[in-house]
Design a protein around this motif. Structure first.
Motif, mmCIF file in Angstrom:
data_model
loop_
_atom_site.group_PDB
_atom_site.id
_atom_site.type_symbol
_atom_site.label_atom_id
_atom_site.label_comp_id
_atom_site.label_asym_id
_atom_site.label_seq_id
_atom_site.Cartn_x
_atom_site.Cartn_y
_atom_site.Cartn_z
ATOM 1 N N ARG A 179 97.898 38.961 26.258
ATOM 2 C CA ARG A 179 97.557 39.979 27.255
ATOM 3 C C ARG A 179 96.432 40.878 26.744
ATOM 4 N NH1 ARG A 179 96.585 40.993 32.366
ATOM 5 N NH2 ARG A 179 97.503 42.913 33.206
ATOM 6 N N ASP A 180 96.493 41.267 25.466
ATOM 7 C CA ASP A 180 95.405 42.065 24.883
ATOM 8 C C ASP A 180 94.067 41.360 25.063
ATOM 9 O OD1 ASP A 180 97.251 43.908 23.941
ATOM 10 O OD2 ASP A 180 97.191 43.210 21.865
ATOM 11 N N LEU A 181 94.054 40.055 24.830
ATOM 12 C CA LEU A 181 92.801 39.298 24.898
ATOM 13 C C LEU A 181 92.244 39.252 26.323
ATOM 14 C CD1 LEU A 181 93.726 36.467 22.383
ATOM 15 C CD2 LEU A 181 91.982 38.225 22.043
ATOM 16 N N GLU A 182 93.119 39.389 27.316
ATOM 17 C CA GLU A 182 92.663 39.472 28.715
ATOM 18 C C GLU A 182 92.056 40.849 29.021
ATOM 19 O OE1 GLU A 182 96.201 36.492 30.416
ATOM 20 O OE2 GLU A 182 96.198 38.620 30.970
ATOM 21 N N ILE A 183 92.638 41.870 28.399
ATOM 22 C CA ILE A 183 92.274 43.254 28.733
ATOM 23 C C ILE A 183 91.090 43.769 27.914
ATOM 24 C CG2 ILE A 183 93.122 45.649 28.618
ATOM 25 C CD1 ILE A 183 95.933 44.414 29.212
ATOM 26 N N PHE A 184 91.051 43.426 26.630
ATOM 27 C CA PHE A 184 90.075 44.028 25.717
ATOM 28 C C PHE A 184 88.617 43.830 26.130
ATOM 29 C CE2 PHE A 184 93.281 45.652 23.082
ATOM 30 C CZ PHE A 184 92.724 46.361 22.019
ATOM 31 N N PRO A 185 88.242 42.666 26.713
ATOM 32 C CA PRO A 185 86.836 42.532 27.121
ATOM 33 C C PRO A 185 86.414 43.573 28.166
ATOM 34 C CG PRO A 185 87.918 40.394 27.110
ATOM 35 C CD PRO A 185 88.992 41.421 26.914
ATOM 36 N N HIS A 186 87.375 44.175 28.868
ATOM 37 C CA HIS A 186 87.054 45.144 29.933
ATOM 38 C C HIS A 186 87.109 46.591 29.449
ATOM 39 C CE1 HIS A 186 87.147 41.847 32.794
ATOM 40 N NE2 HIS A 186 88.326 41.494 32.319
ATOM 41 N N LEU A 187 87.509 46.807 28.195
ATOM 42 C CA LEU A 187 87.579 48.175 27.681
ATOM 43 C C LEU A 187 86.178 48.708 27.417
ATOM 44 C CD1 LEU A 187 90.489 47.813 25.110
ATOM 45 C CD2 LEU A 187 90.548 49.176 27.209
ATOM 46 N N GLU A 188 86.010 49.997 27.664
ATOM 47 C CA GLU A 188 84.733 50.642 27.371
ATOM 48 C C GLU A 188 84.634 50.894 25.873
ATOM 49 O OE1 GLU A 188 82.625 54.904 28.250
ATOM 50 O OE2 GLU A 188 83.910 54.076 29.825
ATOM 51 N N ALA A 189 83.591 50.350 25.263
ATOM 52 C CA ALA A 189 83.386 50.518 23.820
ATOM 53 C C ALA A 189 82.375 51.633 23.565
ATOM 54 C CB ALA A 189 82.886 49.210 23.215
ATOM 55 N N ILE A 190 82.315 52.095 22.315
ATOM 56 C CA ILE A 190 81.258 53.017 21.898
ATOM 57 C C ILE A 190 80.433 52.290 20.842
ATOM 58 C CG2 ILE A 190 80.715 55.149 20.681
ATOM 59 C CD1 ILE A 190 83.075 56.462 21.923
ATOM 60 N N GLU A 191 79.159 52.083 21.129
ATOM 61 C CA GLU A 191 78.268 51.365 20.221
ATOM 62 C C GLU A 191 78.916 50.061 19.742
ATOM 63 O OE1 GLU A 191 76.503 53.875 17.251
ATOM 64 O OE2 GLU A 191 76.223 55.511 18.681
ATOM 65 N N GLY A 192 79.502 49.352 20.693
ATOM 66 C CA GLY A 192 80.009 48.019 20.408
ATOM 67 C C GLY A 192 81.358 47.954 19.728
ATOM 68 N N ARG A 193 82.040 49.104 19.582
ATOM 69 C CA ARG A 193 83.337 49.012 18.916
ATOM 70 C C ARG A 193 84.426 49.768 19.675
ATOM 71 N NH1 ARG A 193 85.703 52.205 14.393
ATOM 72 N NH2 ARG A 193 85.014 54.323 14.785
ATOM 73 N N ILE A 194 85.643 49.248 19.531
ATOM 74 C CA ILE A 194 86.805 49.917 20.110
ATOM 75 C C ILE A 194 87.520 50.639 18.969
ATOM 76 C CG2 ILE A 194 88.977 49.642 21.382
ATOM 77 C CD1 ILE A 194 86.652 48.738 23.042
ATOM 78 N N ALA A 211 90.789 48.820 32.549
ATOM 79 C CA ALA A 211 90.663 47.460 32.005
ATOM 80 C C ALA A 211 91.759 46.537 32.552
ATOM 81 C CB ALA A 211 90.709 47.507 30.482
ATOM 82 N N ILE A 212 92.969 47.070 32.696
ATOM 83 C CA ILE A 212 94.064 46.279 33.287
ATOM 84 C C ILE A 212 93.708 45.900 34.724
ATOM 85 C CG2 ILE A 212 96.461 46.397 34.124
ATOM 86 C CD1 ILE A 212 97.088 48.112 31.634
ATOM 87 N N CYS A 213 93.202 46.873 35.476
ATOM 88 C CA CYS A 213 92.800 46.606 36.865
ATOM 89 C C CYS A 213 91.734 45.499 36.921
ATOM 90 C CB CYS A 213 92.278 47.868 37.535
ATOM 91 S SG CYS A 213 93.562 49.101 37.863
ATOM 92 N N ALA A 214 90.756 45.594 36.012
ATOM 93 C CA ALA A 214 89.692 44.582 35.981
ATOM 94 C C ALA A 214 90.275 43.210 35.652
ATOM 95 C CB ALA A 214 88.629 44.971 34.962
ATOM 96 N N ALA A 215 91.197 43.166 34.672
ATOM 97 C CA ALA A 215 91.809 41.893 34.285
ATOM 98 C C ALA A 215 92.646 41.315 35.425
ATOM 99 C CB ALA A 215 92.671 42.086 33.037
ATOM 100 N N ASP A 216 93.259 42.192 36.226
ATOM 101 C CA ASP A 216 94.122 41.763 37.337
ATOM 102 C C ASP A 216 93.345 41.539 38.637
ATOM 103 O OD1 ASP A 216 96.225 41.971 35.615
ATOM 104 O OD2 ASP A 216 97.143 43.744 36.538
ATOM 105 N N GLY A 217 92.043 41.892 38.641
ATOM 106 C CA GLY A 217 91.256 41.775 39.869
ATOM 107 C C GLY A 217 91.666 42.756 40.946
ATOM 108 N N VAL A 218 92.088 43.967 40.498
ATOM 109 C CA VAL A 218 92.542 45.015 41.427
ATOM 110 C C VAL A 218 91.542 46.169 41.369
ATOM 111 C CG1 VAL A 218 94.397 46.690 41.866
ATOM 112 C CG2 VAL A 218 94.960 44.409 41.020
ATOM 113 N N ASP A 219 91.262 46.803 42.514
ATOM 114 C CA ASP A 219 90.392 47.987 42.491
ATOM 115 C C ASP A 219 91.157 49.171 41.899
ATOM 116 O OD1 ASP A 219 88.045 46.982 43.475
ATOM 117 O OD2 ASP A 219 88.638 47.259 45.570
#
Length: 340
Positions: A179-194, A211-219
């Protein structure tokens, strides 16, 4: 200019201040035996400067003239002008001495103050998460998700508590589960890092939720941290509910990491405004499961207690304890204490 020796007490009455990103809390300690005189909470956004806030909210409202000040601030202490990380105030100890009449000003890190509190909190001021047991008189860790994410260690040696302030909220944090791997690409990073603070603070709640909403395709329909916690409390928003569950998991992971770093057999203490709001979620299995999941040291982790700090003014209590008995704490005042 008189240079204070380490652990020399400041002259009473002492103004004590806990200056966070959003709120500033003040009290006056008249002497080393009485309870502090409390003043109403100050919103930092309501005043242009800390000097103005102290003048209007404390000095103008009390006949008691403090001779010295101990201020805990959210941010690293460098030089004569101390920038706060999450608000516009700048602490200028020399100006406080010249313009507000203090003789002596000591500035500490806000999580150093939380660490001082953790040394002296009783069972009434904390709530157990997971296994109970009186914490050993041993190293401790305090971490506080609030406006930002504060971290401090507390080492016990030679009958003395040594706070170890730092910027531990900015360590890296990464995905582990599918689940983390689905969500993490959608997290906002700072200078490329979380970093941990990107997830484990008020804006972190919103970051996880979005990020969960993005992973689930929900607005996403929620934009404030308070809306995310409300959506979880009402049970009406699946993404908000998962946000709080993941927040507890990630907080457990980081708390466990820090417990390993400090070998914190005296316990890990969750401070900060968010911890108190989500106690029911922290008492669900996810937090402790993530905390203990540190092979090959799972058995060791099971023995380390975890608590939520419930004292409403913990940092002020810690500073007051230090002001009364500075010799009980190993605090270096060099470069952080200014005198008339």
């Amino acid at each position: 200019m008189h240079h204070a020796t380490e652990n020399e007490s400041l002259p009473f009455p002492i103004l004590i201040g806990d200056i966070g990103g959003t709120n500033a809390r003040f009290s006056i300690l008249v002497d080393d035996t009485s309870e502090p005189i409390q003043f109403p909470n100050v919103r930092t956004a309501d005043f242009a400067t800390i000097d103005e806030a102290i003048q209007r909210e404390v000095l103008d409202k009390s006949a008691m003239r403090p001779r010295s000040a101990i201020l805990a601030v959210a941010g690293p202490i460098e030089g004569d002008e101390i920038d706060l990380t999450n608000c516009d105030w700048i602490v200028k100890p020399r100006a406080l001495i010249m313009e507000l009449g203090f003789d002596d000003v000591l500035v500490l890190n806000d999580f150093e103050a939380q660490a001082l509190a953790v040394a002296c909190l009783t069972a009434d001021d904390r709530e157990v998460v997971g296994t109970a047991g009186e914490p050993a008189t041993a190293s401790r860790v305090v971490l506080g998700p609030g406006t930002g994410l504060g971290v401090a260690g507390l080492v016990h040696a030679r009958d003395t508590w040594f706070p170890v302030p730092g910027e531990g909220g900015h360590v890296d944090i990464g995905p582990r589960t599918r689940r983390d791997l689905e969500i993490f690409p959608h997290l906002e990073a700072i200078e490329g890092r979380i970093s941990a603070e990107q997830l484990l603070c008020g804006r972190g709640l919103v970051n996880i939720y979005t990020a969960i909403c993005a992973a689930d395709g929900v607005d996403p329909s929620l934009t404030l941290p308070s809306e995310v916690t409300a959506g979880w409390q009402s049970g009406g928003n699946a993404q908000a509910a998962e946000t709080i569950s993941l927040f507890a998991t990630y907080l457990g992971r980081l708390a466990g990491d820090l417990a390993l770093v400090f070998m914190a057999k005296g316990g890990v203490y969750l401070a900060g405004g968010i911890s108190q709001k989500i106690i029911p979620a922290l008492k669900q299995p996810e937090f402790r499961a993530a905390f203990e999941d540190k092979a090959p040291h799972t058995e060791l982790m099971r023995l380390i207690p975890t608590f939520v700090v419930t004292h409403p003014l913990a940092a002020l209590a810690g500073l007051a304890s230090y002001a009364r008995t500075p010799g009980a704490y190993g605090i270096s005042t060099q470069g952080r204490r200014w005198q008339r």
